[in-house]
Design an enzyme around this catalytic site. Sequence first.
Site, mmCIF file in Angstrom:
data_model
loop_
_atom_site.group_PDB
_atom_site.id
_atom_site.type_symbol
_atom_site.label_atom_id
_atom_site.label_comp_id
_atom_site.label_asym_id
_atom_site.label_seq_id
_atom_site.Cartn_x
_atom_site.Cartn_y
_atom_site.Cartn_z
ATOM 1 C CD GLU A 1 -52.180 35.003 -22.949
ATOM 2 O OE1 GLU A 1 -52.189 33.957 -22.034
ATOM 3 O OE2 GLU A 1 -51.170 35.249 -23.453
ATOM 4 C CE LYS B 1 -55.601 30.475 -13.798
ATOM 5 N NZ LYS B 1 -56.407 29.269 -13.559
ATOM 6 C CG ASP C 1 -61.709 26.124 -15.206
ATOM 7 O OD1 ASP C 1 -60.558 25.678 -14.772
ATOM 8 O OD2 ASP C 1 -62.668 26.052 -14.458
ATOM 9 C CE1 TYR D 1 -49.531 28.588 -20.041
ATOM 10 C CE2 TYR D 1 -51.850 27.594 -20.855
ATOM 11 C CZ TYR D 1 -50.758 27.474 -19.756
ATOM 12 O OH TYR D 1 -50.378 26.811 -18.843
ATOM 13 C CE LYS E 1 -58.669 31.336 -10.510
ATOM 14 N NZ LYS E 1 -58.749 30.712 -9.312
ATOM 15 C CB CYS F 1 -94.023 8.454 -20.620
ATOM 16 S SG CYS F 1 -93.886 10.044 -21.726
ATOM 17 C CB CYS G 1 -97.260 8.943 -24.566
ATOM 18 S SG CYS G 1 -95.718 7.989 -24.107
ATOM 19 C CB CYS H 1 -90.769 7.541 -22.642
ATOM 20 S SG CYS H 1 -91.958 7.173 -23.564
ATOM 21 C CB CYS I 1 -93.110 9.443 -26.796
ATOM 22 S SG CYS I 1 -93.372 10.723 -25.467
HETATM 23 S S1 IVH Z 1 -49.448 31.327 -17.881
HETATM 24 C C1 IVH Z 1 -45.885 30.860 -15.684
HETATM 25 N N1 IVH Z 1 -51.877 31.754 -19.409
HETATM 26 O O1 IVH Z 1 -53.700 28.635 -15.153
HETATM 27 C C2 IVH Z 1 -47.144 31.356 -16.164
HETATM 28 N N2 IVH Z 1 -51.798 30.151 -17.738
HETATM 29 O O2 IVH Z 1 -52.001 28.565 -12.092
HETATM 30 C C3 IVH Z 1 -48.017 30.148 -16.432
HETATM 31 N N3 IVH Z 1 -53.987 28.897 -17.689
HETATM 32 O O3 IVH Z 1 -52.527 25.352 -14.824
HETATM 33 C C4 IVH Z 1 -49.154 30.376 -16.566
HETATM 34 N N4 IVH Z 1 -54.821 29.842 -19.285
HETATM 35 O O4 IVH Z 1 -52.157 26.092 -17.261
HETATM 36 C C5 IVH Z 1 -51.374 31.064 -18.304
HETATM 37 N N5 IVH Z 1 -53.707 32.251 -20.667
HETATM 38 C C6 IVH Z 1 -53.085 31.358 -19.788
HETATM 39 C C7 IVH Z 1 -53.704 30.381 -19.071
HETATM 40 C C8 IVH Z 1 -52.843 29.650 -18.016
HETATM 41 C C9 IVH Z 1 -55.083 28.824 -18.187
HETATM 42 C C10 IVH Z 1 -53.668 27.797 -16.437
HETATM 43 C C11 IVH Z 1 -52.296 26.982 -16.373
HETATM 44 C C12 IVH Z 1 -52.171 26.851 -15.119
HETATM 45 C C13 IVH Z 1 -52.883 27.732 -14.232
HETATM 46 C C14 IVH Z 1 -51.902 28.820 -13.568
#
Ligand code: IVH
Length: 667
Positions: free
Chosen positions: A115, A117, A119, A226, A314, A408, A411, A426, A431
């Site tokens: 999945e 991740k 942010d 998730y 990551k 500006c 203009c 401006c 303009c």
């Molecule tokens: S699973 C026990 N799935 O990543 C496993 N976490 O360090 C729990 N996060 O702040 C995490 N997308 O909120 C999981 N698809 C995803 C995620 C996800 C973002 C975040 C989570 C947490 C950090 C984990």
Amino acid sequence: MSVPARVRERAAQLRAALHEHAYRYYVLDAPAITDAEYDRLLRELRDLEAEYPELVTPDSPTQRVGAPPAAAFRPVRHRAPMLSLANAFDDAELEAWARRLRTVLGAEPVAFVCELKIDGAAVSLTYADGVLVRGATRGDGEQGEDVTANLRTIRSVPLRLRGAAPPLVEVRGEVYLPRSAFEAVNAEREARGEPRFANPRNAAAGSLRQLDPQVTAGRPLDIFVYGLGAAEGLAPASHWESLAWLRAAGFRTTPHARRCRALEEVKAFIRHWTAARATLDYDTDGVVVKVDAVAQQAELGTTAQAPRWAIAYKFPAAQAVTRLVDIAVSVGRTGALTPTAVLEPVRVSGVTVTSATLHNEDEVRRKDVRIGDWVLVQRAGDVIPEVVAPLPERRTGHERVFVMPDRCPICQTPVERPEGEAVTRCPNLACPAQIHLRLVHFASRDAMHIDGLGEKIIAQLLERGLVRDPADLYRLTAADLLTLDRMGEKLAQNLLDAIAGSRRTTLARLLYALGIRHVGAHVAARLAEQFPTVQALADASFEAIRDIPGIGPAIAASVHGFFRQEVNRRLVERLLAAGVVPEAPQGAAAPGPLAGAQLVFTGTLSRWTRKEAEALARAAGASTADGVTKKTTYVVAGTAPGSKLEKARRLGVRVLTEDEFARLAGA
Ligand code: IVH
């Protein structure tokens, strides 16, 4: 006063209908009724609840906003801890993790779920007997903060679960701010004299921790869930099954998830998203790989901080060093002067970067970047390039400090910087740079959506004196357009059709298209919910606008001020006189059966040519598009449909047969 049975029944009906329509709109992205119809239902429920307060239930759709500001957040203990994840930074670390799994699981087959991740900010939502009773931040993993009132304002957070509800379940997810909304949120903060958020993640976390839920409501936050925390009465055998349950219960789950049977498939998923994440409207910082089977997860167990059955791969950080050769100043739609770093071209995670916004004068000073400096650049959220910092140790003494021009650059009008604001402007509404960009904005996709009317054509229309403001667009003729460079009969006709087609629009789009400062698409939608017509908004008092949930004094002052200017009122009048019709006027004939829907055709149709079918769709009030996106309402599939059908299924877009389409279109 007891509530008559008839009223109680009607309230229950309205609540059920509103839940269903909100779900279709915010979770499935496939609305079944217009915004105006939704608002009518909501208003009816609100009126009933005002008359009979005992009708109000915590899961009523009227209760999304309305909680008073809190003095502080109460601590909440999570029933199951919110763990973090171990990281892998390259394939070797991923393979090492997979080998460690083998030492516990032996040779038995292992399936993974990959999945994105997300942010943002991690949250936990607790549902008791299907009703949202608590929403909390992650905190230290054991104990977070009670931000229920703020989480309720997120429309895709169900207040009540769909289907049979377990006695108790904690749902885990990530709240995020879409990238497309980030700039507007920062602009609003600047206008209030508050510091900018550094990135969408901070904006999401900051918005969740607002003591006043009204402020949170004004930020277009969204959520992907998730997984599950504590769960009673639910026993999914796999993570994949949990995701399916979450979807069925009405949540938005991470849309890009894939079940993989081999590590090679996992790597392919990671490779794909390392590049493709740039196309998403939200930040992702990696891929989470999870062992699918719950029995295997249990066997693997967790360490004190993180499960052994999951790992976060990551994405590589994207930074590089280059020379800042100049700071150019451009003028935006609202007259804001924006300094932009002109960079010696440098590659950052696969893309050549040549410029980066420096936002405003204060930002240049805060970062102390000078013309001629060596600077560290990165792609924020790995997309938008930004200057992180100068490298002062590499200065030669020939660097120059940036000074904001006092006129500006387009203009030559003397610029202004109001007290407490970071933005230099401006002030000349006439303009040429502003006029041009206002028109570009007016025609843009989320505004009036005039296909084919881009920056270049607009520049030519202005140069030739064919238009001066948006209302003039509706008076253009084929003869006018044929005077433009590289314009043929067909292109001219398409453009005229697109302009004509844009007349039929929603109030929210029109308000957004007007380009009022601080009125992004989200705020425009809020305004349109409260005022039936543009005239009603134009005549509204400052207080009436300010008191709308999610609209603060800065936005209210801007909207109110906009309509106090004669030129703006005249522009609106001329647009209406030119036949621009926002929503269906009250009491008029019902809108077409497909009003507001966006249709995509695929495959060969038996009764009509593609062109005829598209004309039918438009006659029924729908728009048509070539590609399937989240905005698509229906895909109409003929015989031998192409990849669009597959994409529709993936995005959960409803697919119609030719017959179903014919019925809906009344053909
Ligand atoms: S699973 C026990 N799935 O990543 C496993 N976490 O360090 C729990 N996060 O702040 C995490 N997308 O909120 C999981 N698809 C995803 C995620 C996800 C973002 C975040 C989570 C947490 C950090 C984990």
